[in-house]
Design a protein around this motif. Structure first.
Motif, short mmCIF file in Angstrom:
data_model
loop_
_atom_site.label_atom_id
_atom_site.label_comp_id
_atom_site.label_asym_id
_atom_site.label_seq_id
_atom_site.Cartn_x
_atom_site.Cartn_y
_atom_site.Cartn_z
N SER A 1 15.47 40.45 41.45
CA SER A 1 16.62 39.74 41.99
C SER A 1 16.57 39.70 43.50
O SER A 1 17.09 38.75 44.11
CB SER A 1 17.91 40.40 41.51
N ILE A 2 15.93 40.70 44.11
CA ILE A 2 15.82 40.66 45.57
C ILE A 2 15.00 39.46 45.99
O ILE A 2 15.38 38.70 46.90
CB ILE A 2 15.16 41.96 46.08
N LEU A 3 13.88 39.26 45.28
CA LEU A 3 13.04 38.10 45.58
C LEU A 3 13.83 36.81 45.46
O LEU A 3 13.74 35.92 46.30
CB LEU A 3 11.85 38.06 44.62
N ARG A 4 14.61 36.72 44.36
CA ARG A 4 15.38 35.51 44.14
C ARG A 4 16.34 35.25 45.28
O ARG A 4 16.38 34.15 45.84
CB ARG A 4 16.19 35.65 42.85
N VAL A 5 17.11 36.29 45.63
CA VAL A 5 18.13 36.10 46.66
C VAL A 5 17.47 35.75 47.98
O VAL A 5 17.87 34.78 48.66
CB VAL A 5 19.00 37.37 46.78
N VAL A 6 16.43 36.51 48.32
CA VAL A 6 15.80 36.28 49.63
C VAL A 6 15.18 34.89 49.69
O VAL A 6 15.33 34.17 50.69
CB VAL A 6 14.75 37.37 49.91
N SER A 7 14.52 34.48 48.59
CA SER A 7 13.87 33.17 48.67
C SER A 7 14.91 32.06 48.66
O SER A 7 14.72 31.03 49.31
CB SER A 7 12.87 32.99 47.54
N LYS A 8 16.03 32.29 47.95
CA LYS A 8 17.09 31.29 48.00
C LYS A 8 17.59 31.11 49.42
O LYS A 8 17.87 29.99 49.86
CB LYS A 8 18.26 31.74 47.12
N LEU B 1 7.10 29.63 42.54
CA LEU B 1 6.64 30.98 42.21
C LEU B 1 7.81 31.86 41.77
O LEU B 1 7.67 32.68 40.87
CB LEU B 1 5.95 31.62 43.41
N ILE B 2 8.95 31.69 42.42
CA ILE B 2 10.07 32.59 42.14
C ILE B 2 10.87 32.10 40.94
O ILE B 2 11.21 32.86 40.05
CB ILE B 2 10.98 32.71 43.38
N PHE B 3 11.17 30.80 40.90
CA PHE B 3 12.07 30.31 39.87
C PHE B 3 11.35 29.67 38.69
O PHE B 3 11.98 29.06 37.83
CB PHE B 3 13.06 29.31 40.47
#
Lengths: 144, 180
Positions: free
Chosen positions: A6-13, A53-55
């Protein structure tokens, strides 16, 4: 697929919109600072690839289906050569921007902006297309 | 940079090798910044360290992660490579020093661009004027290369999604993307 990240998701968003804006800045500010179509195209594609890559690539394909990336790929080159042809039709040489406007400098500026836009479009289209094709191939091999 | 290059040659894990390539590109970008070539540095960081790393990883996912067993050193090719390398290093001794105002490259079209680009083309960034206006044909060629590379990748491996499955020619992938 990355539910735990979820950190990756939030940061990339948070990151993706600024990356895209930065790409546009690099694109259109290239005549004043470092940058131009090539760099901008790559940065834009990088934002897209990060999203994929993330989503997940499926979501990314919804954003940019194959026909769209291929159109981008071709239209950039068309825009570039088109500027050249228009310059020819207006009585100049191929890619001679002086004919595009009455004032020499603004004509050059217009020409450069247009062809840089073409470069950026083609480069980002090419990068995204190649990335998506690699993914498509991977899936095809997994299905075997 | 030398350390990364040597470890790149010695490493057998291709994943680590790709990471090393990325690091090498980033170091090269820093070197370009030190030499005041920000435009080139920008491209190197974005293309060399960013996109090509992603594409290399994609290739690895398609092929394999480990290098083949290294062959023992063969004397004749080794001798040729060493001789060529020595020759090239010898040739660099004749090159003008970095920043030498008498170097031939500063006396060709360079001064003309620097003096005239502001009045003839306009943009404050001379690199852009040279790339997009004076050298418009070259840039058109570069864009065509990028376009052709993408079309080539499409033709080679893009068709597999439509149920047709041509033979996997995985050796070609690496070369294709380096051109891009």
């Amino acid at each position: 697929m990355l539910n735990r990240a979820s950190i990756l998701r939030v940061v990339s968003k948070l990151l993706i919109p600024p990356i895209m804006v930065f790409a546009l800045y690099v694109q259109f500010h290239g005549d004043f600072g470092p940058g131009g179509g090539f760099q901008a195209g790559v940065i834009f594609a990088a934002a897209f690839i990060l999203y994929a890559l993330i989503f997940g690539v499926d979501n990314a394909r919804k954003v940019a289906p194959a026909w769209l990336t291929r159109t981008l790929l071709a239209s950039g080159l068309l825009l570039y050569t088109g500027v050249g042809v228009v310059a020819m039709m207006l009585g100049g040489d191929f890619l001679d921007y002086s004919m595009l406007a009455t004032d020499q400098k603004s004509a050059q500026h217009l020409g450069i902006t247009l062809i840089e836009l073409g470069v950026g479009t083609t480069v980002s289209g090419a990068m995204i297309t190649i990335f998506l094709i690699f993914d498509g191939r991977l899936r095809a091999e997994k299905d075997d | 940079m030398a350390v990364t290059a040597f470890s790149l040659v010695r490493i057998h894990n291709l994943f680590a090798a790709v990471m090393m390539l990325g690091i090498y590109s980033l170091l090269a970008a820093v070197l370009y910044v030190v030499m005041d070539a920000v435009d080139v540095a920008f491209t190197e960081a974005a293309v060399g360290a960013g996109i090509s790393t992603v594409l290399m990883l994609g290739t690895l996912a398609l092929t394999t992660r480990m290098d083949k067993e290294a062959k023992p050193l063969v004397p004749v090719p080794l001798a040729i490579v060493t001789a060529t390398g020595a020759l090239l290093i010898y040739a660099t001794l004749d090159m003008p020093h970095y920043g030498d105002p008498g170097a031939p490259i500063h006396h060709h079209v360079g001064p003309y661009y620097i003096e005239k680009s502001a009045s003839e083309v306009g943009p404050p960034n001379i690199v852009t004027s040279v790339l997009a206006s004076y050298r418009g044909y070259d840039t058109l060629g570069e864009v065509t290369v990028v376009f052709t590379a993408a079309v080539g990748v499409m033709a080679l491996i893009g068709r597999s999604r439509r149920r047709k499955k041509p033979d996997p020619k995985s050796e070609n992938h690496g070369r294709k993307e380096q051109q891009a």
